[in-house]
Design an enzyme around this catalytic site. Structure first.
Site, PDB file in Angstrom:
ATOM      1  N   ARG A  56       9.780  48.227 -78.503  1.00  0.00           N
ATOM      2  CA  ARG A  56       8.759  49.915 -78.727  1.00  0.00           C
ATOM      3  C   ARG A  56       8.750  48.795 -80.492  1.00  0.00           C
ATOM      4  NH1 ARG A  56      12.530  52.614 -81.336  1.00  0.00           N
ATOM      5  NH2 ARG A  56      14.141  52.361 -80.045  1.00  0.00           N
ATOM      6  N   SER A 236      19.775  52.054 -77.878  1.00  0.00           N
ATOM      7  CA  SER A 236      19.176  51.299 -77.104  1.00  0.00           C
ATOM      8  C   SER A 236      20.720  50.450 -76.592  1.00  0.00           C
ATOM      9  CB  SER A 236      18.312  50.580 -77.588  1.00  0.00           C
ATOM     10  OG  SER A 236      18.114  49.745 -76.492  1.00  0.00           O
ATOM     11  N   LYS A 240      23.954  53.580 -72.183  1.00  0.00           N
ATOM     12  CA  LYS A 240      23.340  54.816 -71.141  1.00  0.00           C
ATOM     13  C   LYS A 240      23.143  54.613 -70.361  1.00  0.00           C
ATOM     14  CE  LYS A 240      20.342  55.605 -74.461  1.00  0.00           C
ATOM     15  NZ  LYS A 240      20.550  54.516 -75.093  1.00  0.00           N
ATOM     16  N   THR A 241      22.458  53.907 -69.408  1.00  0.00           N
ATOM     17  CA  THR A 241      22.150  53.856 -68.433  1.00  0.00           C
ATOM     18  C   THR A 241      22.868  53.485 -67.242  1.00  0.00           C
ATOM     19  OG1 THR A 241      19.855  53.755 -68.921  1.00  0.00           O
ATOM     20  CG2 THR A 241      19.811  53.247 -67.156  1.00  0.00           C
ATOM     21  N   ASP A 255      19.080  59.589 -70.444  1.00  0.00           N
ATOM     22  CA  ASP A 255      18.392  59.046 -71.432  1.00  0.00           C
ATOM     23  C   ASP A 255      18.503  59.776 -72.497  1.00  0.00           C
ATOM     24  OD1 ASP A 255      17.411  56.287 -73.194  1.00  0.00           O
ATOM     25  OD2 ASP A 255      15.662  57.246 -73.377  1.00  0.00           O
ATOM     26  N   ARG A 319      12.534  45.694 -68.448  1.00  0.00           N
ATOM     27  CA  ARG A 319      12.871  47.083 -68.019  1.00  0.00           C
ATOM     28  C   ARG A 319      12.606  47.097 -66.095  1.00  0.00           C
ATOM     29  NH1 ARG A 319      15.130  50.867 -71.292  1.00  0.00           N
ATOM     30  NH2 ARG A 319      14.902  49.616 -73.214  1.00  0.00           N
TER      31      ARG A 319
END
Ligand SMILES: Nc1ncnc2c1ncn2[C@@H]1O[C@H](COP(=O)(O)OP(=O)(O)O)[C@@H](O)[C@H]1O
Ligand SMILES: C=C(OP(=O)(O)O)C(=O)O
Ligand SMILES: [Mn+2]
Length: 529
Positions: A56, A236, A240-241, A255, A319
């Site tokens: 990002r 990030s 979490k994932t 997410d 990713r």
């Protein structure tokens, strides 16, 4: 802006000759291959690369400042203003550019798994693979829903269109601009697909609280066999994932979620996992989700087209995007009740925060507002090694409104539903980044499991000397010395020094929250220098 130009903006979008609407996954894959946008991996996933932008680009993100947004948005370095005139000019240039393309792709679907709160969205893309990404990440419509679909927000992604900062008022040739008034997100100059999903998340962070009193959250979520719900907040790379993919629990999402008076629901219909060092042994669910229809972004393939997840030559931020249906145990639709357990994930690169601690209600509010972690390399442009950062609500890049508004809602909900809150450090131990090592995933999983199964409810705790955190003295599956970070450091004085430095950073950062109650302000690090 006159009504005329407003109408012409919308009509130019509607008139845009988008010749490929909601193509099937198979058709999109064919398009990606025939247009040479990507190649097939050995498991049938599409592999695409994104050139310069592999993460990002927060400095290129803007919100149009107009009568709709001006009094709501927390303007500043995260939410940078851009004028309506600049937006309008750029919009017309982007549409002019897209009109020169032979093929354009649109995905119509939804953000929000709760029908009461969902936002119908459409994503118009220059690239077929971005449309495949949108199809995997957002909620796919049924045939009937597609027929009756009326987009409430449109994302336009034109990566090969470059802005001229001098003329267009952008920061560079890349831009991500949200107009809440026109309900349009314009993306140009970047091929990183994450911008598409995170811009809709920002939109939901604006719309859900103001219109519906629903709390949007940057967290993953899963549910146990007894219906017990867990949330995992974190910036990030904090896990979490990874940690929400748990074979003993059903995945709600990895997410973006929201918490209404009916419970929690996923905003998305897919996952976007970091794949650096991914292995079938450590993360089998994610590893096996990467198959036909999935997208591998900036992952290196070997001569047999097998993914080499250890190769970070394009970026650390490799990713995989896949539909949530690629995970075996999920809840469908992606909704569940109120959270029993809330875990704040932090990846502390200074290596001093305990790997798990129980938070009082006041500590929970303090740490939610602080949002401490270390930014890991890759997800944001310009970050090449861990950087201590405070990101309110564990998601400030995505929050258009003041952090206090989200925090207030969370506090009320935690009170109402009596959710237990833990702080889990998935970062370094035995020393800071470069000297110590990252907490073993197996240990973190064991600690999370203990927290979720209630094993830490009545366990004895000790309070640490610098942060006032309550550390369990034992945890099934974890050696006791691992629970106390100082014990893992060879040089105890250096530990004390690092801990004091971090405590000071917390206090410095918290000065901005002068409106909170004394109880919350005092729930921070006990070391005051
Ligand atoms: N102890 C740990 N807990 C969680 N993740 C870990 C741990 N150690 C290493 N990792 C790695 O860190 C990364 C976490 O990324 P991810 O789960 O995608 O984060 P997020 O979804 O919060 O951005 C994964 O690559 C995971 O394998
Ligand atoms: C996709 C992103 O989210 P996360 O790393 O939190 O999964 C991102 O921040 O660009
Ligand atoms: Mn993630």
């Amino acid at each position: 802006m006159s009504t005329n130009t407003l109408d012409s903006l919308v009509s130019r979008l509607t008139d845009l000759d988008v010749n490929h609407q909601n193509l099937s996954v198979a058709e999109l894959v064919e398009k990606v291959l025939s247009r040479e946008e990507g190649v097939l991996s050995s498991t049938g996933a599409i592999r695409a690369t994104t050139g310069t932008y592999t993460g990002r680009s927060p400095k290129d993100k803007f919100i149009v400042k107009d009568e709709e947004s001006q009094d709501h948005v927390e303007w500043g370095s995260v939410n940078q203003p851009i004028s309506e005139e600049k937006f309008e000019n750029l919009f017309h240039k982007v549409i002019d550019y897209l009109e020169t393309q032979n093929e354009l792709f649109t995905f119509k679907g939804f953000a929000g798994a709760d029908e009461k709160y969902r936002l119908p969205i459409q994503v118009i893309t220059q690239f077929a693979w971005h449309n495949l990404f949108a199809n995997r990440l957002f909620i796919r419509p049924s045939k009937e829903e597609l027929e009756n679909h009326q987009a409430g927000f449109t994302v336009v992604s034109a990566p090969h269109f470059k802005a001229d900062p001098e003329v267009d008022g952008t920061n560079s040739e890349t831009f991500i601009i949200v107009s809440f008034k026109h309900r349009i997100v314009l993306i140009g100059g970047t091929e990183y697909a994450g911008e598409i999903k995170k811009s809709i998340f920002s939109v939901m962070n604006y719309m859900l609280p103001t219109k519906n009193e629903v709390l949007p959250m940057h967290c993953s979520a899963n549910v146990g066999a007894e219906g017990d719900v867990a949330l995992f907040f974190g910036l990030s790379g904090t896990g979490k994932t990874t940690l929400s993919a748990d074979p003993s629990r059903s995945l709600i999402g990895d997410d973006e979620h929201a918490w209404s008076q009916n419970g929690v629901f996923n905003i998305e219909g897919g996952c976007y996992a970091k794949t650096v060092n991914l292995s079938a042994e450590k993360e089998p669910q994610i590893f096996n989700a990467i198959r036909f229809g999935s997208v591998l972004e900036n992952v290196i393939l070997d001569e047999n087209r097998e993914a080499d997840y250890d190769d970070t030559s394009l970026t650390e931020n490799t990713r995989a995007a896949y539909s949530i249906d690629n995970i075996d145990n999920i809840v469908r639709p992606s909704r569940a009740g109120h959270p029993n357990t809330i875990i704040f994930l932090t990846a502390d690169a200074s290596g001093v925060l305990p790997p798990i601690s129980k938070l009082s209600k006041e500590q929970a509010m303090y740490h939610f507002l602080s949002g401490y972690t270390s930014k890991l390399a890759g997800t944001e442009r310009g970050v090449t090694e861990p950087q201590a950062t405070f990101s309110a609500c564990f998601g400030s890049p995505f929050l258009p409104l003041p952090a206090a508004e989200y925090a207030k809602m969370l506090g009320e909900k935690i009170d109402e539903h009596n959710s237990e809150v833990f702080l889990v450090n998935t970062g370094w131990t035995g020393g800071p980044y470069g000297e110590g090592s990252r907490m073993k995933l197996g240990y973190t999983r064991a600690m999370v499991q203990a927290a979720l199964e209630g094993d830490l409810k009545n366990v004895e705790t000790v309070q640490d000397d610098f942060f006032g955190l309550h550390i369990p003295t034992e945890c099934p599956g974890v050696p006791t010395e691992v629970l106390h970070p100082k014990k893992t450091w060879a040089d105890k004085d250096r530990y004390d020094q690092q801990a004091q430095d971090l405590a000071k950073k917390f206090h410095e950062n918290f000065k901005q929250f002068d409106h909170v109650t004394k109880d919350i302000a005092e729930a921070g690090p006990t070391f005051r220098g």
